[in-house]
Design an enzyme around this catalytic site. Structure first.
Site, PDB file in Angstrom:
ATOM      1  N   LYS A 198     -49.179  28.719 -15.793  1.00  0.00           N
ATOM      2  CA  LYS A 198     -49.706  28.223 -14.525  1.00  0.00           C
ATOM      3  C   LYS A 198     -48.733  27.160 -14.015  1.00  0.00           C
ATOM      4  O   LYS A 198     -48.003  26.575 -14.836  1.00  0.00           O
ATOM      5  CB  LYS A 198     -51.116  27.676 -14.655  1.00  0.00           C
ATOM      6  N   HIS A 254     -40.710  30.540 -12.377  1.00  0.00           N
ATOM      7  CA  HIS A 254     -41.631  31.605 -12.816  1.00  0.00           C
ATOM      8  C   HIS A 254     -41.304  32.949 -12.175  1.00  0.00           C
ATOM      9  O   HIS A 254     -41.255  33.977 -12.842  1.00  0.00           O
ATOM     10  CB  HIS A 254     -43.090  31.239 -12.475  1.00  0.00           C
TER      11      HIS A 254
HETATM   12  N1  LIG Z   1     -51.119  25.631 -20.183  1.00  0.00           N
HETATM   13  C1  LIG Z   1     -50.864  24.372 -20.413  1.00  0.00           C
HETATM   14  O1  LIG Z   1     -51.597  23.649 -21.100  1.00  0.00           O
HETATM   15  C2  LIG Z   1     -49.602  23.776 -19.862  1.00  0.00           C
HETATM   16  C3  LIG Z   1     -49.202  22.492 -20.264  1.00  0.00           C
HETATM   17  C4  LIG Z   1     -47.998  21.999 -19.788  1.00  0.00           C
HETATM   18  C5  LIG Z   1     -47.239  22.753 -18.923  1.00  0.00           C
HETATM   19  N2  LIG Z   1     -47.670  23.993 -18.531  1.00  0.00           N
HETATM   20  C6  LIG Z   1     -46.865  24.811 -17.618  1.00  0.00           C
HETATM   21  O2  LIG Z   1     -45.745  25.292 -18.365  1.00  0.00           O
HETATM   22  C7  LIG Z   1     -44.558  25.271 -17.568  1.00  0.00           C
HETATM   23  C8  LIG Z   1     -43.497  24.430 -18.269  1.00  0.00           C
HETATM   24  O3  LIG Z   1     -44.011  23.129 -18.471  1.00  0.00           O
HETATM   25  P1  LIG Z   1     -43.489  22.187 -19.669  1.00  0.00           P
HETATM   26  O4  LIG Z   1     -44.394  21.012 -19.673  1.00  0.00           O
HETATM   27  O5  LIG Z   1     -43.280  22.937 -20.909  1.00  0.00           O
HETATM   28  O6  LIG Z   1     -42.088  21.730 -19.070  1.00  0.00           O
HETATM   29  P2  LIG Z   1     -40.836  21.151 -19.866  1.00  0.00           P
HETATM   30  O7  LIG Z   1     -41.285  20.476 -21.106  1.00  0.00           O
HETATM   31  O8  LIG Z   1     -40.026  20.428 -18.882  1.00  0.00           O
HETATM   32  O9  LIG Z   1     -40.072  22.467 -20.338  1.00  0.00           O
HETATM   33  C9  LIG Z   1     -39.648  23.434 -19.429  1.00  0.00           C
HETATM   34  C10 LIG Z   1     -38.550  24.256 -20.093  1.00  0.00           C
HETATM   35  O10 LIG Z   1     -38.167  25.261 -19.177  1.00  0.00           O
HETATM   36  C11 LIG Z   1     -36.780  25.545 -19.321  1.00  0.00           C
HETATM   37  N3  LIG Z   1     -36.178  25.570 -17.986  1.00  0.00           N
HETATM   38  C12 LIG Z   1     -35.683  26.670 -17.383  1.00  0.00           C
HETATM   39  N4  LIG Z   1     -35.204  26.382 -16.185  1.00  0.00           N
HETATM   40  C13 LIG Z   1     -35.398  25.071 -16.010  1.00  0.00           C
HETATM   41  C14 LIG Z   1     -35.096  24.197 -14.955  1.00  0.00           C
HETATM   42  N5  LIG Z   1     -34.477  24.614 -13.848  1.00  0.00           N
HETATM   43  N6  LIG Z   1     -35.421  22.901 -15.098  1.00  0.00           N
HETATM   44  C15 LIG Z   1     -36.036  22.462 -16.223  1.00  0.00           C
HETATM   45  N7  LIG Z   1     -36.344  23.267 -17.268  1.00  0.00           N
HETATM   46  C16 LIG Z   1     -36.017  24.555 -17.149  1.00  0.00           C
HETATM   47  C17 LIG Z   1     -36.220  24.465 -20.222  1.00  0.00           C
HETATM   48  O11 LIG Z   1     -35.947  25.095 -21.469  1.00  0.00           O
HETATM   49  P3  LIG Z   1     -34.441  25.504 -21.800  1.00  0.00           P
HETATM   50  O12 LIG Z   1     -33.610  24.330 -21.415  1.00  0.00           O
HETATM   51  O13 LIG Z   1     -34.495  25.751 -23.238  1.00  0.00           O
HETATM   52  O14 LIG Z   1     -34.124  26.709 -20.978  1.00  0.00           O
HETATM   53  C18 LIG Z   1     -37.308  23.445 -20.386  1.00  0.00           C
HETATM   54  O15 LIG Z   1     -37.351  22.908 -21.673  1.00  0.00           O
HETATM   55  C19 LIG Z   1     -45.010  24.770 -16.190  1.00  0.00           C
HETATM   56  O16 LIG Z   1     -45.284  25.880 -15.384  1.00  0.00           O
HETATM   57  C20 LIG Z   1     -46.298  24.013 -16.480  1.00  0.00           C
HETATM   58  O17 LIG Z   1     -47.205  23.991 -15.400  1.00  0.00           O
HETATM   59  C21 LIG Z   1     -48.818  24.523 -18.992  1.00  0.00           C
END
Ligand SMILES: NC(=O)c1ccc[n+]([C@@H]2O[C@H](COP(=O)([O-])OP(=O)(O)OC[C@H]3O[C@@H](n4cnc5c(N)ncnc54)[C@H](OP(=O)(O)O)[C@@H]3O)[C@@H](O)[C@H]2O)c1
Length: 358
Positions: A126, A108
């Site tokens: 978050k 972030h």
């Molecule tokens: N508000 C809500 O309801 C909610 C729900 C879930 C998560 N979140 C938040 O959203 C964020 C992401 O969560 P998520 O569940 O979407 O995670 P996720 O499914 O693992 O996706 C994260 C994405 O970030 C990118 N990324 C960039 N650097 C990375 C790294 N070093 N390692 C892994 N991925 C990396 C990747 O996309 P690329 O490979 O395309 O770059 C990956 O697909 C977190 O901060 C989490 O707390 C919020």
């Protein structure tokens, strides 16, 4: 009587506001960083929104960027190349007005910093950052640049949750003395998941605890002290934690979060005259139960527009269109104070993140 309920209603939900959800023609062009789970859900809600254009998405990988852009209808996609991260290309695009940061917690700071430095407004998932030091630096940079910055704590903007604060303010449950909030689920033991990755800021604290904390802060304001117990795995990732909070009014809260146990995932706010219990999960409840000590039980039900992210997205849009640099409903001071509370909990539990050395 202590005036409880510390989170004001979102600007776009204020009664009497002129037709808040009509398009104004002052469209924000969004750039979405990352292509994971939440990026897809929030993008789907962005597509429902008036005053928004899906302009660009960035990924570390060209194929994922292009596929995400095609699936959701973005005009452009960017990816890592020649040592330049995809998000930096997205920030360099002059047509992007606002960057939505949907990468894991550990990324972030760097992504938001780059976007703010490039003069873009930022909505950051978050937990806001991994520590208060990072949060402070982002807030300072946003103010220097004169751009909008907000943590995407969507729960604060939901009609059901704002109704809770309204009920508390009405005095129906008396003075709030106690909040009990939990969130947890047995997460699959997938070593490639960000949830278990110490570098990505994995663990229950940053992923889950921010939600129970939102309920406690909404009902009682910022705590004056926090006492924690928790369990860490061999990688130093916290698998579950329990935090006891004390507030300046003398009220208390017990918050629990777990990545290894199935939990009811509800919040209960107890006052001198009655209590309110959220539906599950507490991050996006569709119902509330209200009980006065000697009265009847009442259940209130709520619809969610889209998947529920529309409310924070509308607030972001309305704030930027009104020239606000932060949201009164999710002020930057609250994001910073939450990170301070979490830093204090981490010090007690011995949780370290890679970014702490910065
Ligand atoms: N508000 C809500 O309801 C909610 C729900 C879930 C998560 N979140 C938040 O959203 C964020 C992401 O969560 P998520 O569940 O979407 O995670 P996720 O499914 O693992 O996706 C994260 C994405 O970030 C990118 N990324 C960039 N650097 C990375 C790294 N070093 N390692 C892994 N991925 C990396 C990747 O996309 P690329 O490979 O395309 O770059 C990956 O697909 C977190 O901060 C989490 O707390 C919020």
């Amino acid at each position: 009587m202590t005036v409880n309920a510390h989170i004001p209603a979102p600007a776009c939900a204020l009664p009497g506001a002129p037709s808040p959800f009509k398009a104004t023609g002052r469209t924000l062009r969004w750039g979405v960083v990352a292509t994971g789970g939440i990026a897809a859900k929030v993008t789907a809600d962005l597509a429902l929104l008036e005053d928004s254009t899906l302009h660009a998405v960035s990924s570390r990988d060209a194929g994922r960027a292009q596929a995400f852009a095609r699936r959701h209808g973005f005009e452009r996609s960017y990816h890592d190349d020649d040592g330049v991260p995809g998000y930096q290309h997205l920030v360099n695009d002059p047509a992007v007005d606002i960057v939505y940061v949907a990468a894991p917690h550990g990324q972030h700071f760097e992504i938001a910093r780059s976007a703010l430095a490039g003069g873009k407004h930022v909505l950051c998932e978050k937990a806001f950052t991994v520590n208060a030091h990072e949060a402070e630096a982002l807030i300072k940079l946003a103010r220097t640049k004169g751009v909008f910055l907000m943590e995407a704590m969507w729960t604060r903007f939901l009609p059901s949750v704002n109704r809770v604060w309204e009920i508390i303010r009405s005095g129906e449950i008396g003075d709030v003395k106690w909040v009990h909030a939990d969130l947890g689920f047995p997460a699959p033991a997938d070593p490639s998941s960000r949830l278990w990755d110490p570098v990505a800021g994995g663990g229950a604290l940053l992923d889950l605890t921010v939600y129970p904390l939102t309920w406690a802060i909404g009902a009682l304001g910022m705590p004056s002290s926090a006492t924690a117990i928790g369990a860490l795995n061999d990688d130093g990732v916290d698998v579950q934690n329990a935090i006891g909070l004390t507030f300046p009014s003398g009220a208390q809260a017990q918050l629990t979060s777990s990545l290894v146990s199935a939990c009811p995932s509800v919040a209960v706010i107890s006052g001198t005259k009655g209590w309110i219990r959220s539906g599950s999960p507490l991050h996006s409840p569709r119902e509330l139960t209200v009980q006065q000590v000697h009265g009847q039980t009442r259940t209130e039900r709520f619809e969610l527009a889209g998947a529920g992210y529309t409310y924070e997205l509308r607030e972001t849009t309305r704030c930027i269109q009104s020239g606000l640099l932060e949201s009164p409903t999710m002020p930057l001071e609250d994001s910073l104070n939450v990170m301070r509370v979490l830093d204090g909990v981490r010090a007690q539990l011995g949780i370290r993140y890679a970014n702490d050395v910065r």
